[in-house]
Design an enzyme around this catalytic site. Structure first.
Site, mmCIF file in Angstrom:
data_model
loop_
_atom_site.group_PDB
_atom_site.id
_atom_site.type_symbol
_atom_site.label_atom_id
_atom_site.label_comp_id
_atom_site.label_asym_id
_atom_site.label_seq_id
_atom_site.Cartn_x
_atom_site.Cartn_y
_atom_site.Cartn_z
ATOM 1 N N HIS A 57 7.291 -20.570 16.352
ATOM 2 C CA HIS A 57 6.530 -19.814 15.343
ATOM 3 C C HIS A 57 5.704 -20.752 14.474
ATOM 4 C CE1 HIS A 57 6.097 -16.096 12.774
ATOM 5 N NE2 HIS A 57 5.520 -17.046 12.035
ATOM 6 N N HIS A 59 1.425 -21.412 12.682
ATOM 7 C CA HIS A 59 0.067 -20.904 12.390
ATOM 8 C C HIS A 59 -0.909 -22.064 12.473
ATOM 9 C CE1 HIS A 59 1.280 -16.868 10.995
ATOM 10 N NE2 HIS A 59 2.409 -17.506 10.768
ATOM 11 N N GLN A 152 -3.249 -10.390 10.698
ATOM 12 C CA GLN A 152 -2.725 -10.826 9.390
ATOM 13 C C GLN A 152 -2.835 -9.734 8.309
ATOM 14 O OE1 GLN A 152 -1.729 -14.402 7.792
ATOM 15 N NE2 GLN A 152 -0.892 -12.580 6.798
ATOM 16 N N HIS A 210 5.562 -10.623 13.117
ATOM 17 C CA HIS A 210 6.054 -10.913 11.780
ATOM 18 C C HIS A 210 6.698 -9.606 11.338
ATOM 19 C CE1 HIS A 210 3.371 -14.319 12.008
ATOM 20 N NE2 HIS A 210 3.791 -14.754 10.844
ATOM 21 N N GLU A 213 9.147 -9.468 6.623
ATOM 22 C CA GLU A 213 9.140 -10.723 5.849
ATOM 23 C C GLU A 213 9.016 -10.342 4.365
ATOM 24 O OE1 GLU A 213 6.006 -13.514 6.710
ATOM 25 O OE2 GLU A 213 6.927 -15.082 5.489
ATOM 26 N N ASP A 309 6.616 -22.568 11.232
ATOM 27 C CA ASP A 309 5.760 -21.576 10.572
ATOM 28 C C ASP A 309 4.497 -22.207 9.984
ATOM 29 O OD1 ASP A 309 4.899 -19.096 9.728
ATOM 30 O OD2 ASP A 309 6.468 -18.784 8.238
ATOM 31 N N TRP A 315 0.495 -21.302 2.515
ATOM 32 C CA TRP A 315 1.860 -20.840 2.258
ATOM 33 C C TRP A 315 2.844 -21.973 2.008
ATOM 34 C CZ3 TRP A 315 -1.450 -18.852 5.925
ATOM 35 C CH2 TRP A 315 -1.853 -17.530 5.727
HETATM 36 FE FE FE2 Z 1 4.375 -16.762 10.233
#
Ligand code: FE2
Length: 424
Positions: A57, A59, A152, A210, A213, A309, A315
């Site tokens: 996982h 991005h 997203q 996702h 979350e 991630d 993030w």
């Molecule tokens: Fe993610």
């Protein structure tokens, strides 16, 4: 004549003093002591030789963008999504490719040779999709990159997202993504799961959403995802990423949910570095940890991986592509401190994510790809404790990374001249 012979290696399953023979990019034999001529011989000297790390996982479209155009002040998921929205119109393909390739260099240097990356498709230009398809082809000789079409801003909430998503699948994106908890209502979230599962089933593609979350215990989209997996006969091909609401759910409800997930052979990815920093932000004290119920899911036979991630993006402001750091954090957050549990944390960044990606020829056995990592540690638990140096990374029988052993020189009267933090 072999291409490569590794001698005196410890393996993750506990075998010691093993030789590994390699010919034509494949492992041909694993045995206690192989005597043969080889182009190259590596004496592992009792250190651990592992299959490569796998990140289920990530991005890659956002990585190494930290500070562009500003940093996330609140540290929340929602500010991160808003920040990414500010950055998106300014992305260029060239800069995105450059950042992704730089991250792949970091990853490979840490023995991370397979990554499943989500790519945001909420952009009619599909700029990130095209950039990462280009990166995927470019890194193929040294890294397996799998892409997830990730809406997203919500496949239902974001105008045109479904069309963009199907277009990106047509372009060659491998997996169907989703984000049900970000849709406008619980009903829309469930509808998005049904819609995306039907699309994946039609196209014969795996799914990785996702999912939930959030710290909201009533966010139960994993229930719908599990039900649709069972109903459509997609057992083993569907992954719930994050599932942080499960941390806060009622125990009685979870006692029904987990067996259903095991029955549908759901895969789960927890992302400990991100979950521990993003979840619980609305709490005062006590603050929830937010990571999903990893040991309980593993106990029930669910395949659970730890993912990275994010690395230096809207993030998360830290990270180096080190899956041992990811597993180290996961171990602490889940309190997985028994010997068997620590070993399970090592599996959660190697074998378990390899299963999720469906990697062919992964492992240390005759017939597997000669993809290997020599670590400065004698076993998986020591590797986790020291976040062991990757002495050598091997791809298809060729050494592609070398790092000198980590050691410190001491100038202390009556004490040893060096330390390397390993128990002698
Ligand atoms: Fe993610």
């Amino acid at each position: 004549m072999l291409d490569l012979l590794i001698t005196n290696a410890n393996l993750p399953d506990g075998r010691k003093g093993q030789s590994i023979a390699v010919s034509a990019e494949k492992i041909t034999e694993v045995a206690p002591s192989i005597k043969a001529e080889a182009e190259q011989t590596i004496d592992a000297a009792g250190m651990l030789v592992s299959p490569p790390f796998v990140d289920a996982h990530f991005h890659m479209d956002a990585t190494l963008s930290y500070g562009m155009p500003r940093v996330n002040e609140s540290g929340t998921l929602l500010e991160g999504i808003a920040l990414w929205g500010e950055l998106k119109p300014h992305l260029t393909q060239e800069a995105l490719v450059e950042r992704a390739l730089a991250y792949c260099d970091w990853a490979v240097a840490k023995g991370l040779l397979a990554i499943r990356s989500h790519v945001d498709i909420c952009d009619p230009r599909l700029l990130a999709v095209e950039a990462l398809l280009h990166v995927k082809a470019k890194v193929k000789p040294y890294l397996d990159l799998q892409l997830v079409a990730f809406p997203q801003d919500g496949v239902l909430r974001s105008p045109g997202a479904l069309e963009n998503l199907t277009r990106s699948l047509d372009l060659g994106v491998d997996v169907v993504g989703g984000i049900p908890h970000f849709e406008r209502t619980m009903a829309d979230g469930a509808a998005s799961v049904k819609l995306l599962m039907a699309l994946a089933s039609e196209r014969g593609l795996p799914v990785d959403m996702h999912c939930d979350e959030t710290d909201d215990p009533m966010s139960r989209h994993i229930e719908t995802l599990t039900f649709e997996t069972q109903r459509l006969g997609m057992q083993g091909r569907v992954t719930g990423s994050h599932l942080t609401s499960m941390h806060s759910m009622d125990n009685y409800y979870v006692s029904k949910l987990i067996p259903l997930m095991a029955e549908a052979r759901m895969n789960v990815v927890a992302n400990p570095l991100i979950n521990i920093t993003i979840q619980g932000r609305h709490d005062t004290y006590p603050k929830r940890r937010g990571m999903t119920r990893v040991p309980e899911l593993m106990q029930a036979g669910v395949n659970v991986a730890f993912g990275h991630d994010c690395v230096m993006d809207p993030w998360y402001s830290l990270g180096t592509g080190d899956m041992l750091e990811v597993a180290h954090m996961g171990l602490h957050v889940a309190q997985m401190t028994s010997q068997a549990q620590m070993k399970a944390c090592f599996d959660a960044v190697t074998e378990n994510p390899a299963n999720i990606l469906g990697l062919q020829g992964y492992g240390i056995a005759p017939g597997c790809n000669a993809d290997l990592v020599l670590l400065q540690a004698t076993d998986p638990i020591e590797a986790l404790r020291t976040r062991a140096t990757r002495l050598a990374v091997i791809r298809r029988g060729r050494v592609i990374v070398q790092t000198p052993p980590t050691t410190a020189k001491l100038a202390l009267a009556g004490r040893p001249e060096t330390v390397d933090w390993r128990m002698k």
